[in-house]
Design a protein around this motif. Structure first.
Motif, PDB file in Angstrom:
ATOM      1  N   SER A 177       0.860  -1.184   0.000  1.00 56.61           N
ATOM      2  CA  SER A 177       0.000   0.000   0.000  1.00 56.61           C
ATOM      3  C   SER A 177       0.890   1.226   0.000  1.00 56.61           C
ATOM      4  O   SER A 177       1.663   1.444   0.920  1.00 56.61           O
ATOM      5  CB  SER A 177      -0.903   0.013   1.230  1.00 56.61           C
ATOM      6  N   LEU A 178       0.794   2.011  -1.063  1.00 64.92           N
ATOM      7  CA  LEU A 178       1.689   3.154  -1.243  1.00 64.92           C
ATOM      8  C   LEU A 178       0.875   4.418  -1.412  1.00 64.92           C
ATOM      9  O   LEU A 178      -0.252   4.397  -1.903  1.00 64.92           O
ATOM     10  CB  LEU A 178       2.571   2.934  -2.477  1.00 64.92           C
ATOM     11  N   LEU A 179       1.443   5.551  -1.024  1.00 63.08           N
ATOM     12  CA  LEU A 179       0.747   6.808  -1.172  1.00 63.08           C
ATOM     13  C   LEU A 179       0.687   7.216  -2.631  1.00 63.08           C
ATOM     14  O   LEU A 179       1.628   7.022  -3.387  1.00 63.08           O
ATOM     15  CB  LEU A 179       1.474   7.891  -0.376  1.00 63.08           C
ATOM     16  N   ALA A 180      -0.421   7.808  -3.019  1.00 61.07           N
ATOM     17  CA  ALA A 180      -0.551   8.300  -4.389  1.00 61.07           C
ATOM     18  C   ALA A 180       0.247   9.574  -4.559  1.00 61.07           C
ATOM     19  O   ALA A 180       0.733  10.171  -3.598  1.00 61.07           O
ATOM     20  CB  ALA A 180      -2.023   8.578  -4.700  1.00 61.07           C
ATOM     21  N   LEU A 181       0.348   9.989  -5.827  1.00 59.02           N
ATOM     22  CA  LEU A 181       1.120  11.172  -6.189  1.00 59.02           C
ATOM     23  C   LEU A 181       2.540  11.095  -5.659  1.00 59.02           C
ATOM     24  O   LEU A 181       3.150  12.102  -5.288  1.00 59.02           O
ATOM     25  CB  LEU A 181       0.438  12.445  -5.649  1.00 59.02           C
ATOM     26  N   THR A 182       3.080   9.872  -5.644  1.00 57.92           N
ATOM     27  CA  THR A 182       4.447   9.697  -5.195  1.00 57.92           C
ATOM     28  C   THR A 182       5.381  10.295  -6.230  1.00 57.92           C
ATOM     29  O   THR A 182       5.387   9.886  -7.372  1.00 57.92           O
ATOM     30  CB  THR A 182       4.766   8.197  -5.033  1.00 57.92           C
ATOM     31  N   THR A 183       6.194  11.259  -5.833  1.00 55.94           N
ATOM     32  CA  THR A 183       7.144  11.842  -6.773  1.00 55.94           C
ATOM     33  C   THR A 183       8.443  11.076  -6.679  1.00 55.94           C
ATOM     34  O   THR A 183       9.436  11.528  -6.133  1.00 55.94           O
ATOM     35  CB  THR A 183       7.377  13.327  -6.452  1.00 55.94           C
ATOM     36  N   CYS A 201      -4.716   8.707  -7.287  1.00 56.00           N
ATOM     37  CA  CYS A 201      -5.401   7.792  -6.368  1.00 56.00           C
ATOM     38  C   CYS A 201      -4.416   7.260  -5.327  1.00 56.00           C
ATOM     39  O   CYS A 201      -3.229   7.080  -5.611  1.00 56.00           O
ATOM     40  CB  CYS A 201      -6.011   6.617  -7.132  1.00 56.00           C
ATOM     41  N   THR A 202      -4.926   6.980  -4.154  1.00 57.40           N
ATOM     42  CA  THR A 202      -4.126   6.437  -3.073  1.00 57.40           C
ATOM     43  C   THR A 202      -4.341   4.932  -2.983  1.00 57.40           C
ATOM     44  O   THR A 202      -5.467   4.459  -3.053  1.00 57.40           O
ATOM     45  CB  THR A 202      -4.525   7.081  -1.728  1.00 57.40           C
ATOM     46  N   GLY A 203      -3.250   4.197  -2.827  1.00 57.33           N
ATOM     47  CA  GLY A 203      -3.391   2.755  -2.695  1.00 57.33           C
ATOM     48  C   GLY A 203      -2.202   2.003  -3.232  1.00 57.33           C
ATOM     49  O   GLY A 203      -1.069   2.462  -3.138  1.00 57.33           O
ATOM     50  N   THR A 204      -2.473   0.869  -3.833  1.00 60.60           N
ATOM     51  CA  THR A 204      -1.430  -0.063  -4.239  1.00 60.60           C
ATOM     52  C   THR A 204      -1.132   0.036  -5.719  1.00 60.60           C
ATOM     53  O   THR A 204      -2.025  -0.079  -6.556  1.00 60.60           O
ATOM     54  CB  THR A 204      -1.857  -1.500  -3.896  1.00 60.60           C
ATOM     55  N   PHE A 205       0.126   0.223  -6.057  1.00 64.53           N
ATOM     56  CA  PHE A 205       0.599   0.179  -7.432  1.00 64.53           C
ATOM     57  C   PHE A 205       1.086  -1.235  -7.737  1.00 64.53           C
ATOM     58  O   PHE A 205       1.612  -1.917  -6.859  1.00 64.53           O
ATOM     59  CB  PHE A 205       1.766   1.149  -7.643  1.00 64.53           C
ATOM     60  N   PRO A 207      -1.997   1.600 -11.731  1.00 65.08           N
ATOM     61  CA  PRO A 207      -2.170   2.497 -10.582  1.00 65.08           C
ATOM     62  C   PRO A 207      -3.228   1.958  -9.616  1.00 65.08           C
ATOM     63  O   PRO A 207      -3.941   1.001  -9.927  1.00 65.08           O
ATOM     64  CB  PRO A 207      -2.611   3.805 -11.230  1.00 65.08           C
ATOM     65  N   PRO A 208      -3.347   2.598  -8.450  1.00 64.31           N
ATOM     66  CA  PRO A 208      -4.349   2.152  -7.476  1.00 64.31           C
ATOM     67  C   PRO A 208      -5.779   2.351  -7.977  1.00 64.31           C
ATOM     68  O   PRO A 208      -6.039   3.207  -8.824  1.00 64.31           O
ATOM     69  CB  PRO A 208      -4.074   3.042  -6.257  1.00 64.31           C
ATOM     70  N   SER A 209      -6.699   1.604  -7.425  1.00 60.87           N
ATOM     71  CA  SER A 209      -8.128   1.794  -7.693  1.00 60.87           C
ATOM     72  C   SER A 209      -8.583   3.115  -7.070  1.00 60.87           C
ATOM     73  O   SER A 209      -8.091   3.499  -6.007  1.00 60.87           O
ATOM     74  CB  SER A 209      -8.910   0.635  -7.082  1.00 60.87           C
ATOM     75  N   PRO A 210      -9.492   3.844  -7.717  1.00 61.63           N
ATOM     76  CA  PRO A 210     -10.214   3.538  -8.952  1.00 61.63           C
ATOM     77  C   PRO A 210      -9.519   4.028 -10.221  1.00 61.63           C
ATOM     78  O   PRO A 210     -10.113   4.024 -11.294  1.00 61.63           O
ATOM     79  CB  PRO A 210     -11.528   4.280  -8.748  1.00 61.63           C
ATOM     80  N   CYS A 211      -8.251   4.447 -10.091  1.00 58.22           N
ATOM     81  CA  CYS A 211      -7.518   4.917 -11.267  1.00 58.22           C
ATOM     82  C   CYS A 211      -7.044   3.767 -12.162  1.00 58.22           C
ATOM     83  O   CYS A 211      -6.473   4.012 -13.218  1.00 58.22           O
ATOM     84  CB  CYS A 211      -6.315   5.750 -10.836  1.00 58.22           C
TER      85      CYS A 211
END
Length: 291
Positions: A8-14, A251-255, A275-279
């Motif tokens: 589980s990873l944060l979205a918009l990870t730069t 989106c926040t979640g699992t890549f 990318p994570p759901s719902p993306c």
């Protein structure tokens, strides 16, 4: 492969994007790849693998794989999961897993010839081949003589078979595609979802490994350097991490990293990341070139 999406990873990870600037995990020192592009593909056809198909007299075609792309006759035979494919000289090599049998005893390679006809090569699993997720990806050597495949999970080896129709040692009709050799890795890898050869002695693989106990980061892009070109005999290989795959989403979640494709004529390496759901209605495809 959705079954192993446990990170589980944060979205918009730069992230460092395998060499670019960023505040995330930095790429490993000496990484030869830098990002040159990004596109997306609809997840109804993508998200399990990618390869470049080049047929004589035709423009190059990007071939994606997804559960929905599995032909119904293959599903009826029990082949319910397709891994990351490869293509060479107009041939497409797909790998399938038995998802019906509680303890699978076989895996399957489907070869599509340039004329579109297909042949199934069903391989009985050997003692050191894991039954679960036995066929996660396949990569053809640049000379077309050998196919390298591997399972999901944590492994210390990859499996080498002669390439159907291109290697005289390989069968030319449906049947077993035997193991000719093994690549013994000096460092374990976990959940390699896609691999491709970028030279006769180097593979690049993307993993969905959610942990950082094997390498400094999770979701790694790995470089596998063989001691020599494959010749049908066992060989050793050194593994090193190139960095974390790009992880960018609203989106926040699992890549989940998936397929890897290297197109020799252009020198472009592509990596799929779901990318994570719902993306996850699309698959991100990142392109890289050597520095």
């Amino acid at each position: 492969m959705r079954a192993l999406r446990t990170a589980s990873l944060l979205a918009l990870t730069t992230t460092a994007l395998l060499g670019g600037a960023g505040t995330g995990v930095a790429a490993a020192q000496g990484n030869p790849w830098h990002q040159v592009g990004h596109t997306t593909a609809e997840n109804r056809v993508s998200g399990e693998g990618i390869t470049t198909l080049r047929l004589p007299g035709q423009a190059p075609e990007t071939v994606y794989r997804n559960g929905a792309t599995i032909p119904q006759p293959l599903k009826d035979e029990g082949w319910g999961h397709v891994g990351d494919p490869d293509s060479l000289r107009g041939y497409v090599f797909d790998v399938y897993q038995d998802t019906v049998t509680p303890t699978p005893t076989k895996k399957m390679y489907l070869v599509t010839k340039p004329d579109g006809t297909t042949t199934e090569f069903v391989h009985p699993l050997q003692a050191d081949e894991p039954a679960v997720n036995a066929n996660a990806q396949v990569a053809a050597t640049p000379d077309g003589q050998w196919l390298v495949s591997g399972p999901l999970g944590e492994v210390d080896r990859l499996y080498v078979s002669p390439t159907p129709f291109l290697n005289p040692r390989a069968p030319r009709v449906a049947g077993d595609l035997p193991i000719a050799a093994r690549i013994h890795l000096d460092h374990h890898i976990r959940s390699a979802q896609g691999c491709d050869f970028v030279s006769s002695t180097r593979l690049v693989c993307a993993t969905s490994d959610p942990n950082n106990d094997l390498y400094p980061t999770n979701l790694q892009l790995l470089q596998v350097d063989l001691a020599r070109p494959l010749n049908g005999h066992d060989v050793t290989a050194k593994v090193r991490e190139l960095g974390q795959v790009p992880l960018v989403s609203t989106c926040t979640g699992t890549f989940t990293p998936e397929g890897v494709d290297y197109d020799t004529p252009t020198g472009v390496l592509r990596v799929e990341v779901v990318p994570p759901s719902p993306c996850n209605t699309v698959t991100d495809v990142y392109s890289f070139e050597r520095r």
